[in-house]
Design an enzyme around this catalytic site. Structure first.
Site: not given
Ligand SMILES: Nc1nc2c(c(=O)[nH]1)N[C@H]1C(S)=C(S)[C@@H](COP(=O)(O)OP(=O)(O)OC[C@H]3O[C@@H](n4cnc5c(=O)[nH]c(N)nc54)[C@H](O)[C@@H]3O)O[C@H]1N2
Ligand SMILES: Nc1nc2c(c(=O)[nH]1)N[C@H]1C(S)=C(S)[C@@H](COP(=O)(O)OP(=O)(O)OC[C@H]3O[C@@H](n4cnc5c(=O)[nH]c(N)nc54)[C@H](O)[C@@H]3O)O[C@H]1N2
Ligand code: SF4
Ligand SMILES: [Mo]
Length: 768
Positions: A98, A188-189, A355, A392-393
């Site tokens: 990415k 997330c956090m 997560m 995460g973010q």
């Molecule tokens: N089913 C499921 N749902 C989840 C999760 C999951 O594990 N499972 N994880 C949750 C977690 S951990 C997270 S962090 C959330 C993330 O959920 P969201 O925050 O809703 O997802 P993003 O796609 O990161 O959305 C960021 C948006 O900001 C826009 N953007 C990018 N840069 C900028 C900028 O500089 N300014 C502005 N104004 N906009 C910008 C992008 O185009 C994008 O539309 O999702 C949650 N939802």
């Molecule tokens: N490529 C990529 N990287 C990312 C992001 C992305 O959107 N894409 N988003 C970023 C963000 S905001 C976040 S929050 C992080 C998330 O990073 P991770 O938390 O590593 O990602 P997830 O896939 O949401 O979930 C992690 C794992 O939790 C496991 N899990 C589900 N249920 C349980 C349970 O009951 N117990 C245990 N022990 N594990 C369980 C799932 O199988 C999965 O493998 O990634 C960050 N990095």
């Molecule tokens: S900050 Fe995360 S998404 Fe960007 S290069 Fe590093 S691991 Fe990949």
């Molecule tokens: Mo997140």
């Protein structure tokens, strides 16, 4: 490739197994890969244009909380032409796919929002900035006048700059006088932040990524590090390959690519991990593997707010013998004993989690207990021994947790509920006593519920896409329809469908600001290109908004550099003190870790030990978040969640991520190479379940929970686990959050995206 109209997912190529030539082919021949390392995924350079680079600039990747340093190569037309990992940064030149495609992201102009829009008769129509902002200001002012400050809200993001989140938080809490400030870090956090705060008295980890190079046991739980924090995974693999006796323990219901490399893989039943953690503690205290120093000197054992004895802690653990928990947990007693041994007896144990623990109805208890494991065994406060909750973010830590931009907190670890913390912030912000309300505002879930209930009338949504990312999303859509929603985004998104005003936001290097990643490291992103079309930075939008609603004097810092100065000085009144992190230093250095109280200070890699400026002289360990310098170990019982499989819903749905897509995909699905790698959104199932349901790859299935239904294509994969169906959430034509439960942790209010019971039905067989 259009992810919404594609059925070639059977070709889902594994980037990790690609050799150099196939990677170049995959990316359409436009890449030059300078290094694919031993573990196979790291791409350190990617050429988008063949043209020469005129100048290289130090920057940070905009995506995840690894916060990789990148070098950005600008061509003579001032266009981002090349990206490579920054060898001098903490990621040592390693970046993931990415990050290596950031230049492609910046090129996707046809997907960008171009000008402000106002909804008229149900349709979004182009408008001028003045028209749009006049309308926004009028609506907010009217709502505040007629219904009070709590009728408006801000819903932000861990991807905005520190300067942006800080300004929004100050405006709403200290100006307008509402604590309705929340955002996607709640999803997330929140459990990690509450967990740390309860244990240490302060949020944010004690350790750092450098600990990876010193650890002997890695305890990775609920984290798919391989796909979500790839350079961290690479660093763990390098440690493993270093010739030392390094053990990797992975706890995850799914046999992810992370689990695939484990020495001990524990496929727990979704939702049961607290049984494992308590059972490990049970073994540790039974065997006498606890650290007497920590038990005697550095820990208060806590049952709720009462301090109890170590003996009482041991008695509490009686219920968690490996033999008692093994069946419900799904891991055998000998395996539990084995991992407890490697955790306690290693020279240095490091835990990493994300997560799989935070997004759980017991998210806070799980976070508490992760910290307990380290405290009780003394696996903390030395190199390589640390409980590290990875963020995460890119800026959830710096931008949201540190600035206090959630509904229950204030800057630098202060809590809304504490009168002395509110009084202190009122003084520092120069606002009348009582301006900051004594009760927390709405959190993500209760905010969208308040919109359903028409208690919140106007909301400013910045840099997040809740219409796709919120759980049980159909339940919250009526509120999005009814509320006056202002949405600032750079790209088109699901949420824009509900917006009354759309504001085009400047993206990444079109603006300037600071990010703070997992290990308290602050890094600067400098502006390198002009904002696309009419877009403006979120800071400019917030400053304009503040002026129009009468807080122009209060929001006196108007540029990113001015806000940083204000905020840096503000920090000196707290234990987060980073007054020494000046803009000039950020321009020169590869990030600085707080505390960093003065300009000569090198920053603090590890907290609570000598080197941390807040540890009193002569103390080897001091948890200064609590007056007595001790940390809390809580007695945390396992409680079964509501989402337990039964006859009606016999299988668990769990959701998460894939390496090449970012969250809701609004950014990454615009990049062709990333789509090719991920394929479209789909369900994944283990062959054993596939044969039970008589389904195969390419079939269409319907997955239903008590919340909703989603129909989609199926892929059968050996990497999944029997009893669990997996889906990612990046594809807007496959919104899995229609099915995901919105049950949440009662303390952190973070939703449980990981455990939803569902049923599966076959809809159509693959025609191919
Ligand atoms: N089913 C499921 N749902 C989840 C999760 C999951 O594990 N499972 N994880 C949750 C977690 S951990 C997270 S962090 C959330 C993330 O959920 P969201 O925050 O809703 O997802 P993003 O796609 O990161 O959305 C960021 C948006 O900001 C826009 N953007 C990018 N840069 C900028 C900028 O500089 N300014 C502005 N104004 N906009 C910008 C992008 O185009 C994008 O539309 O999702 C949650 N939802
Ligand atoms: N490529 C990529 N990287 C990312 C992001 C992305 O959107 N894409 N988003 C970023 C963000 S905001 C976040 S929050 C992080 C998330 O990073 P991770 O938390 O590593 O990602 P997830 O896939 O949401 O979930 C992690 C794992 O939790 C496991 N899990 C589900 N249920 C349980 C349970 O009951 N117990 C245990 N022990 N594990 C369980 C799932 O199988 C999965 O493998 O990634 C960050 N990095
Ligand atoms: S900050 Fe995360 S998404 Fe960007 S290069 Fe590093 S691991 Fe990949
Ligand atoms: Mo997140």
């Amino acid at each position: 490739m259009d992810p919404n109209n594609n059925d070639d997912f059977e070709k889902d190529e594994d980037i990790h197994r690609l050799d150099r030539r196939s990677f170049i082919k995959l990316a359409g021949g436009i890449v030059a890969v300078t290094a694919l390392t031993g573990t196979g995924w790291a791409v350190t350079e990617l050429m988008v244009n063949e043209g020469p680079v005129k100048s290289w600039h130090k920057s940070v990747c905009r995506y995840c909380g690894t916060g990789c340093g990148v070098m950005l190569g600008m061509d003579e037309n001032k266009k981002l032409a090349r990206v490579r990992g920054d060898e001098e940064a903490h990621n040592k030149g390693v970046i993931c796919i990415k990050g290596s495609l950031l230049a492609e992201l910046m090129e996707k102009k046809d997907h960008r929002l171009k000008q402000p829009m106002i909804r008229k008769n149900g349709k979004l129509e182009p408008a001028s900035w003045d028209e749009a902002m006049t309308l926004v200001a009028d609506k907010f002012k009217t709502s505040i006048k007629d219904h009070g400050p709590n009728s408006v809200a801000y819903y932000g993001s861990g991807q905005l700059f520190i300067e942006e989140s800080y300004t929004a938080n100050k405006l709403f809490k200290g100006g307008i006088g509402t604590n309705n400030v929340d955002g996607n870090p709640r999803l997330c956090m929140a459990s990690a932040a509450v967990g740390y705060t309860q244990v240490f008295g302060k949020d944010e980890p004690a350790g750092c990524f450098d600990d990876i190079d010193h650890a002997d046991t890695f305890f990775i739980i609920g984290s798919n590090t391989y796909e979500c924090h790839p350079p961290i995974w690479e660093r763990i693999m390098r440690r493993k390959d270093s010739g030392k006796d390094v053990k990797i323990i992975v706890v995850d219901p799914r046999r992810t690519k992370t689990a695939d490399h484990a020495d001990f893989y524990l496929p727990v039943v979704p939702g049961t991990d607290l049984l494992l953690l308590n059972a490990m503690l049970h073994v540790i205290v039974k065997e006498g593997w606890q650290s007497e120093e920590y038990v005697q000197q550095h820990i208060n054992f806590k049952k709720g707010s009462d301090t109890v004895s170590f003996e009482e802690f041991k008695t509490f653990l009686e219920d968690y013998s490996p033999e008692k928990v093994e069946e419900e947990l799904g891991v055998s007693a000998p395996q539990i004993r084995e991992v407890a041994y490697y955790f306690a007896k290693a020279k240095s144990s490091m835990s990493l989690w994300t997560m799989g623990l935070n997004q759980r109805v017991q998210g806070v208890f799980l976070n508490n207990t992760m910290n307990s494991l380290h405290l009780v065994t003394g696996q903390i406060n030395k190199k390589g021994a640390t409980p590290l909750s990875m963020t995460g973010q890119c800026n959830a830590c710096g931008g949201v947790r540190d600035t206090g931009s959630l509904s229950h907190i204030l800057p630098h670890g202060r809590l809304i509920k504490k009168p002395e913390h509110r009084a202190e912030m009122e003084k520092l912000w120069g606002v009348p006593a009582g301006r900051i309300q004594p009760k927390p505002g709405y959190n993500a879930l209760s905010l969208f519920q308040a919109m359903n209930d028409e208690k919140v009338k106007a909301v400013l949504v910045m840099c997040t896409n809740p219409a796709q990312s919120m759980p049980n999303i159909d339940h919250y859509k009526p509120g999005m329809e009814k509320t006056f929603m202002v949405v600032a985004d750079a790209f088109d998104s699901e949420t824009i469908k509900y917006a009354d005003v759309v504001l085009p936001a400047a993206l990444y290097i079109e603006k300037e600001g600071v990010y703070g990643q997992t290990e308290r490291r602050y890094q600067l992103i400098e502006k390198l290109v002009e904002p696309y079309a009419e877009s403006r930075s979120d800071l400019d939008i917030l400053v304009d908004f503040a002026e129009r609603i009468g807080y122009g004097d209060f929001i006196s810092s108007k540029t990113s550099a001015e806000v940083w100065e204000e905020y840096r000085h503000l920090s000196s009144h707290s234990k987060y003190n980073f007054e020494g992190i000046t803009r000039d230093r950020l321009k020169e250095e590869r990030g600085l870790q707080w505390p960093c109280p003065d300009e000569k200070h090198p920053g603090t890699a590890r907290r609570y030990i000598p080197g941390d400026p807040f540890v009193p002289q002569g103390k080897e360990v001091f948890f200064y978040g609590h007056k007595d310098g001790k940390a809390n170990v809580f007695l945390r019982p396992y409680i079964r969640g509501n989402e337990q499989v039964n006859d009606e819903f016999p299988i668990y749905l769990t959701t998460g991520r894939v390496i090449s897509q970012w969250h809701t995909g609004s950014m990454t699905t615009t990049v062709k190479e990333l789509n090719t790698q991920s394929g479209p959104g789909r369900f994944k199932l283990h062959p054993q379940d596939a044969s039970h349901y008589n389904v195969k790859t390419g079939d269409t299935i319907r997955v239903t929970s008590s919340r909703g239904t989603m129909t989609g294509k199926l892929e059968i994969s050996e990497l999944e686990t029997p009893g669990v169906v997996f889906a990612a959430f990046y594809d807007k034509s496959f919104i899995i959050n229609q099915v995901v439960s919105d049950d949440h942790d009662p303390y952190s209010k973070q939703p449980d995206y990981k455990v939803t019971r569902v049923k599966i039905e076959k809809v159509a067989a693959n025609k191919a």
